[in-house]
Write an enzyme that holds these catalytic residues in place. Structure first.
Site, PDB file in Angstrom:
ATOM      1  N   SER A   1       0.819  -1.217   0.000  1.00 34.23           N
ATOM      2  CA  SER A   1       0.000   0.000   0.000  1.00 34.23           C
ATOM      3  C   SER A   1       0.849   1.261   0.000  1.00 34.23           C
ATOM      4  CB  SER A   1      -0.923  -0.003   1.223  1.00 34.23           C
ATOM      5  OG  SER A   1      -1.844  -1.054   1.159  1.00 34.23           O
ATOM      6  N   TRP A   2       1.823   1.330   0.903  1.00 27.32           N
ATOM      7  CA  TRP A   2       2.613   2.555   1.036  1.00 27.32           C
ATOM      8  C   TRP A   2       3.598   2.701  -0.121  1.00 27.32           C
ATOM      9  CZ3 TRP A   2       2.784   7.175   1.399  1.00 27.32           C
ATOM     10  CH2 TRP A   2       3.718   7.980   2.065  1.00 27.32           C
TER      11      TRP A   2
ATOM     12  N   ARG B   1       5.553 -10.034  -6.638  1.00 24.65           N
ATOM     13  CA  ARG B   1       4.698 -10.943  -7.400  1.00 24.65           C
ATOM     14  C   ARG B   1       4.615 -10.490  -8.861  1.00 24.65           C
ATOM     15  NH1 ARG B   1      -0.266 -10.295  -3.426  1.00 24.65           N
ATOM     16  NH2 ARG B   1      -1.446 -11.207  -5.185  1.00 24.65           N
TER      17      ARG B   1
ATOM     18  N   LYS C   1       9.144   1.219   9.004  1.00 20.24           N
ATOM     19  CA  LYS C   1       9.127   1.724  10.375  1.00 20.24           C
ATOM     20  C   LYS C   1       9.193   0.542  11.331  1.00 20.24           C
ATOM     21  CE  LYS C   1       6.438   5.830   9.135  1.00 20.24           C
ATOM     22  NZ  LYS C   1       5.178   6.577   9.298  1.00 20.24           N
TER      23      LYS C   1
ATOM     24  N   LYS D   1       5.354   4.328  17.457  1.00 18.65           N
ATOM     25  CA  LYS D   1       3.944   4.724  17.339  1.00 18.65           C
ATOM     26  C   LYS D   1       3.056   3.546  16.978  1.00 18.65           C
ATOM     27  CE  LYS D   1       3.800   4.682  12.632  1.00 18.65           C
ATOM     28  NZ  LYS D   1       2.761   4.361  11.647  1.00 18.65           N
TER      29      LYS D   1
ATOM     30  N   ASP E   1       2.503  11.535  13.341  1.00 22.56           N
ATOM     31  CA  ASP E   1       2.387  10.120  12.994  1.00 22.56           C
ATOM     32  C   ASP E   1       1.618   9.362  14.070  1.00 22.56           C
ATOM     33  OD1 ASP E   1       2.754   7.823  11.544  1.00 22.56           O
ATOM     34  OD2 ASP E   1       4.903   7.673  11.871  1.00 22.56           O
TER      35      ASP E   1
ATOM     36  N   SER F   1      -5.724   2.685   9.984  1.00 19.43           N
ATOM     37  CA  SER F   1      -4.481   2.207  10.593  1.00 19.43           C
ATOM     38  C   SER F   1      -4.567   0.710  10.866  1.00 19.43           C
ATOM     39  CB  SER F   1      -4.223   2.961  11.902  1.00 19.43           C
ATOM     40  OG  SER F   1      -3.288   2.282  12.715  1.00 19.43           O
TER      41      SER F   1
ATOM     42  N   ASN G   1      -2.497  -1.092  12.593  1.00 21.86           N
ATOM     43  CA  ASN G   1      -2.170  -1.383  13.987  1.00 21.86           C
ATOM     44  C   ASN G   1      -3.361  -1.114  14.904  1.00 21.86           C
ATOM     45  OD1 ASN G   1       0.903  -2.044  14.155  1.00 21.86           O
ATOM     46  ND2 ASN G   1       0.737  -0.377  12.688  1.00 21.86           N
TER      47      ASN G   1
ATOM     48  N   VAL H   1       0.643  -6.461   7.103  1.00 24.12           N
ATOM     49  CA  VAL H   1       1.453  -6.472   8.312  1.00 24.12           C
ATOM     50  C   VAL H   1       1.020  -5.376   9.277  1.00 24.12           C
ATOM     51  CG1 VAL H   1       3.785  -6.216   9.231  1.00 24.12           C
ATOM     52  CG2 VAL H   1       3.420  -7.428   7.079  1.00 24.12           C
TER      53      VAL H   1
END
Length: 336
Positions: free
Chosen positions: A11-12, A33, A110, A195, A248, A258, A260, A284
């Site tokens: 994504s990022w 992939r 990160k 964070k 952040d 988010s 997380n 992840v």
């Protein structure tokens, strides 16, 4: 025109490739992939991540060596705990980019590496042999989906070489994405790694049905322990008051985008670790692994991080979320 290789099509990585292309940078994306590389090259979209986002004209390949050919900016956009293995495989092509094109290596990852307790810039230096001045990091309130949609956002690009930071700034500045520069690499990296752990705590609290006072308290006390660790390691306190710290932290702790926070929310509502993983669609949640390495790093430097410790105990030691809350509220009272 700057030529950039973006290594990683999650994504990022995908969103930042769009930023670079919109800024006028020539971009080649490497995807692990082959079918993702094919879709990026022919359809200009990523069917696995951000499938509804149309990308500008970018090249894409499954061959990392081809992506790195001629690159002046190398964007490392793979998860923190797999960065070393990827760098090892890419090392010859990375060295060619450094030696032949004076490339800057920019980390989007990160985290703190499990076992070694190294920051991402340290892992990059150790594996590639790149000098510190060639390594930059990017950190800030940068939720990929919002940025890919062109919503305004700011970030920090940190590098010990201010001129290199400014070059990356120029290569990624658009009408919706505003990068600032900094030379405090440590502060930016510690803020970015820690964070994610605090976001898990905030997600747990939200999943338990706790309110805004609880969330605000967690964010504020989380910032306090992040700052303690960062300053102990040599960071400037003001960095943690900026985009790579407060910015952040707030975005990651409060947004439903988010991973997380979403992972923690499932745990707080009584779900299992497996259910929480399903809720993030297999992507992840860096804080789950980072809480172990951040906790160990804090212990090595005798820095107290009670929220990080509580998250680790929930994720890896099997205590209930209510036990974790009770242990935090039962700590000795003290001055702020």
């Amino acid at each position: 025109m700057t030529r950039a290789a973006v290594l990683g099509a999650g994504s990022w990585g995908t969103a930042f490739a769009k930023v670079l292309a919109d800024a006028g940078t020539e971009v080649t994306i490497w995807a692990r992939r082959p079918e993702i590389a094919e879709a990026l090259a022919t359809e200009h979209r990523n069917p696995a991540y951000l499938p509804d986002v149309q990308l500008p004209a970018v090249s894409a390949t499954h061959d990392a060596e081809a992506a790195l050919d001629g690159a002046q900016l190398v964007v490392l956009a793979v998860p923190s705990q797999s960065l070393r293995a990827n760098l090892t495989g890419w090392r010859p092509a990375l060295r060619a980019a450094i030696d032949e094109h004076d490339a800057t290596l920019l980390s989007l990852a990160k985290g703190i590496e499990t076992g070694t307790l190294l920051r991402m810039s340290q892992v990059i230096a150790e594996v590639t042999g790149a000098e510190e001045r060639r390594i930059a990091v990017l950190s800030g309130p940068n939720l990929a989906r919002e940025i890919a949609a062109g919503q305004p956002a700011a970030t920090v690009i940190a590098c010990s070489d201010a001129a290199r930071a400014e070059a990356v700034q120029q290569a990624s500045y658009t009408g919706y994405f505003r990068p600032y520069t900094n030379t405090d690499v440590i502060g930016c990296e510690i803020g970015g790694a820690c964070k994610n752990v605090i976001a898990l705590a905030c997600g747990i609290a939200a999943g338990m049905g706790l309110g805004d006072n609880s969330i605000a308290s967690l964010i504020t006390r989380g910032l306090a322990e992040i700052m303690r660790l960062a300053v102990t390691l040599g960071a400037e306190p003001v960095t943690l008051a900026g985009l790579a710290g407060v910015g952040d932290l707030v975005a990651t702790c409060t947004s439903p985008l988010s991973r997380n926070r979403s992972f923690g929310h499932v745990l707080g509502a009584g779900g299992s670790m497996e259910a929480a993983q399903q809720a993030t669609h297999g992507q992840v949640a860096e804080g789950v692994k980072s809480c172990t390495s951040v906790r160990a790093l804090a212990a090595a430097h005798e820095v107290e991080m009670p929220l990080t410790d509580a998250v680790h105990r929930v994720c890896h030691e099997g205590i209930s979320v209510r036990e974790a809350v009770g242990s935090l509220l039962g700590r000795r009272i003290k001055p702020e």
